[in-house]
Design a protein around this motif. Structure first.
Motif, PDB file in Angstrom:
ATOM      1  N   PRO A  20      32.655  36.383  48.574  1.00  0.00           N
ATOM      2  CA  PRO A  20      32.090  37.279  49.582  1.00  0.00           C
ATOM      3  C   PRO A  20      31.841  38.655  48.975  1.00  0.00           C
ATOM      4  O   PRO A  20      32.471  39.047  47.989  1.00  0.00           O
ATOM      5  N   LEU A  21      30.912  39.386  49.548  1.00  0.00           N
ATOM      6  CA  LEU A  21      30.625  40.742  49.090  1.00  0.00           C
ATOM      7  C   LEU A  21      31.849  41.620  49.328  1.00  0.00           C
ATOM      8  O   LEU A  21      32.385  41.671  50.438  1.00  0.00           O
ATOM      9  N   MET A 270      43.641  35.996  37.068  1.00  0.00           N
ATOM     10  CA  MET A 270      45.062  35.937  36.727  1.00  0.00           C
ATOM     11  C   MET A 270      45.903  36.663  37.780  1.00  0.00           C
ATOM     12  O   MET A 270      46.954  36.167  38.209  1.00  0.00           O
ATOM     13  N   LEU A 271      45.445  37.810  38.229  1.00  0.00           N
ATOM     14  CA  LEU A 271      46.160  38.555  39.268  1.00  0.00           C
ATOM     15  C   LEU A 271      46.168  37.778  40.582  1.00  0.00           C
ATOM     16  O   LEU A 271      47.176  37.750  41.304  1.00  0.00           O
ATOM     17  N   LEU A 279      41.083  38.872  46.507  1.00  0.00           N
ATOM     18  CA  LEU A 279      40.111  39.331  45.521  1.00  0.00           C
ATOM     19  C   LEU A 279      40.022  40.851  45.524  1.00  0.00           C
ATOM     20  O   LEU A 279      39.990  41.484  44.468  1.00  0.00           O
ATOM     21  N   GLU A 280      39.997  41.459  46.704  1.00  0.00           N
ATOM     22  CA  GLU A 280      39.909  42.919  46.798  1.00  0.00           C
ATOM     23  C   GLU A 280      41.087  43.600  46.118  1.00  0.00           C
ATOM     24  O   GLU A 280      40.914  44.562  45.359  1.00  0.00           O
ATOM     25  N   SER A 344      26.563  38.236  43.497  1.00  0.00           N
ATOM     26  CA  SER A 344      27.718  38.918  42.912  1.00  0.00           C
ATOM     27  C   SER A 344      28.626  39.473  44.004  1.00  0.00           C
ATOM     28  O   SER A 344      28.151  39.978  45.033  1.00  0.00           O
ATOM     29  N   PRO A 345      29.956  39.406  43.816  1.00  0.00           N
ATOM     30  CA  PRO A 345      30.859  40.015  44.795  1.00  0.00           C
ATOM     31  C   PRO A 345      30.809  41.534  44.787  1.00  0.00           C
ATOM     32  O   PRO A 345      31.272  42.175  45.736  1.00  0.00           O
TER      33      PRO A 345
END
Length: 352
Positions: A20-21, A270-271, A279-280, A344-345
């Motif tokens: 997602p964006l 990895m995180l 993701l954020e 692209s995110p």
């Protein structure tokens, strides 16, 4: 910090995905000083076309519309022009050809599963290329990449000392066998490296040490004096600038490497896996790691100034070259078709 390895399948979809964006962290949060060199060489278009012709000549670049479109939109010549802005035309060409070599090899190792997921097969190609760089003749049945390696070696010999060529080959060896090969082994086994292993692996796998070596041959008389090559702060600045470029690339290549090709060797991924981050949050943490390394680089530069090493024009040129790499890599990545896409995110990269 040491975290146990986890399976890549825990966080990566097995089909080409779309993130997602992002609404939170922005790439503009990267604190790479805007006053660092950001003007590119006027030879950008010319060296792009020269490398294109050379790659077609050795048949490393397929002569079909899609392959040519992908190469042209990646615009590797612009990266070389940003990262070596003072280079003369002929020297900039060989730098750009080395960049193209790295990107083609990276694609073989990271995207072509029948090679990248067969570490033993990949290792044979690595050995052959390093031997060519060290002066060996081409083996029988040499690949297109080996022919391209020979061409680059012969041109580098016109600009560099034997001592520099040996150092460069050593750094290529480290890149391949202590960087790329462990990364391929993680991909083959479907594991995500732990933090300690990844930071060391990624600095080498990025090949940025080899790119920093090229700073010394972009103009005549720029090779570093032997004594400075063991100076602690300069060595630390090499490590830090390499990490900044490598980990920044993990942001730009997240969609291409993780979502499209399911490669586990990426800081953001990895995180997400080891710390169960969104993701954020993973992007925000990655940006903080990069910004901290930039601050450490600046602290080392201050000590290098106080010690008097920057009074040597060769050392000062090299330090500016490292800054050009950190800044130029970001500038190029935000416009290159290699990473930008409609899906692209990152809002800054969401264009064709």
């Amino acid at each position: 910090m040491s975290v146990a390895r986890s399976s890549v399948s825990a966080a990566v979809p097995r089909e080409r995905g779309e993130a997602p964006l992002l609404r939170g962290p922005s790439l503009s949060a990267l604190r790479i000083p805007s006053h660092w060199p950001s003007q590119h060489s006027l030879f950008a278009a010319a060296i792009q076309q020269a490398s294109r012709a050379r790659l077609l000549g050795v048949k490393l670049l397929p002569d079909d519309p899609e392959s040519l479109r992908r190469f042209d939109t990646s615009n590797f010549g612009l990266l070389a022009a940003y990262t070596y802005p003072q280079a003369t035309r002929e020297r900039l060409e060989v730098c750009n050809d080395w960049h193209a070599w790295l990107f083609f090899f990276d694609d073989i190792a990271d995207e072509v599963s029948e090679v990248g997921q067969r570490p033993a097969h990949l290792e044979q190609l690595m050995v052959a290329c390093v031997e060519v760089l060290r002066g060996a003749p081409l083996r029988a049945g040499a690949t297109a990449l080996e022919h391209y390696t020979l061409d680059i070696r012969e041109r580098l010999r016109r600009f560099a000392s034997d001592a520099w060529l040996a150092r460069f080959a050593d750094d290529v060896d480290l890149y391949l066998f202590r960087g790329t090969l462990p990364a391929a082994q993680h991909w083959a086994s479907g594991t995500v490296p732990d933090f300690d292993a990844y930071y060391s692996q990624r600095a080498l796998d990025s090949a940025v040490f080899t790119a920093l070596d090229l700073i010394e041959i972009t103009e005549e008389g720029r090779e570093l004096p032997e004594g400075v090559l063991i100076q602690d702060d300069l060595l630390r600045m090499r490590e830090l600038s390499t990490r900044v470029v490598a980990l920044s690339n993990d942001l730009f290549s997240y969609e291409k490497e993780v979502l499209w090709h399911h490669n586990p060797n990426n800081l953001v991924h990895m995180l997400q896996v080891h710390l169960s981050m969104s993701l954020e949050d993973a992007v925000a943490e990655a940006i903080q790691v990069i910004n901290t390394d930039v601050e450490r680089f600046l602290a080392c530069e201050g000590r290098l100034t106080q010690s008097g090493w920057l009074d040597d024009a060769r050392v000062a040129y090299y330090v500016e070259g490292m800054k050009s790499w950190m800044r130029g890599n970001v500038t190029w990545s935000l416009v290159s078709g290699r990473y930008c896409s409609r899906t692209s995110p990152f809002p800054e990269m969401r264009h064709p």
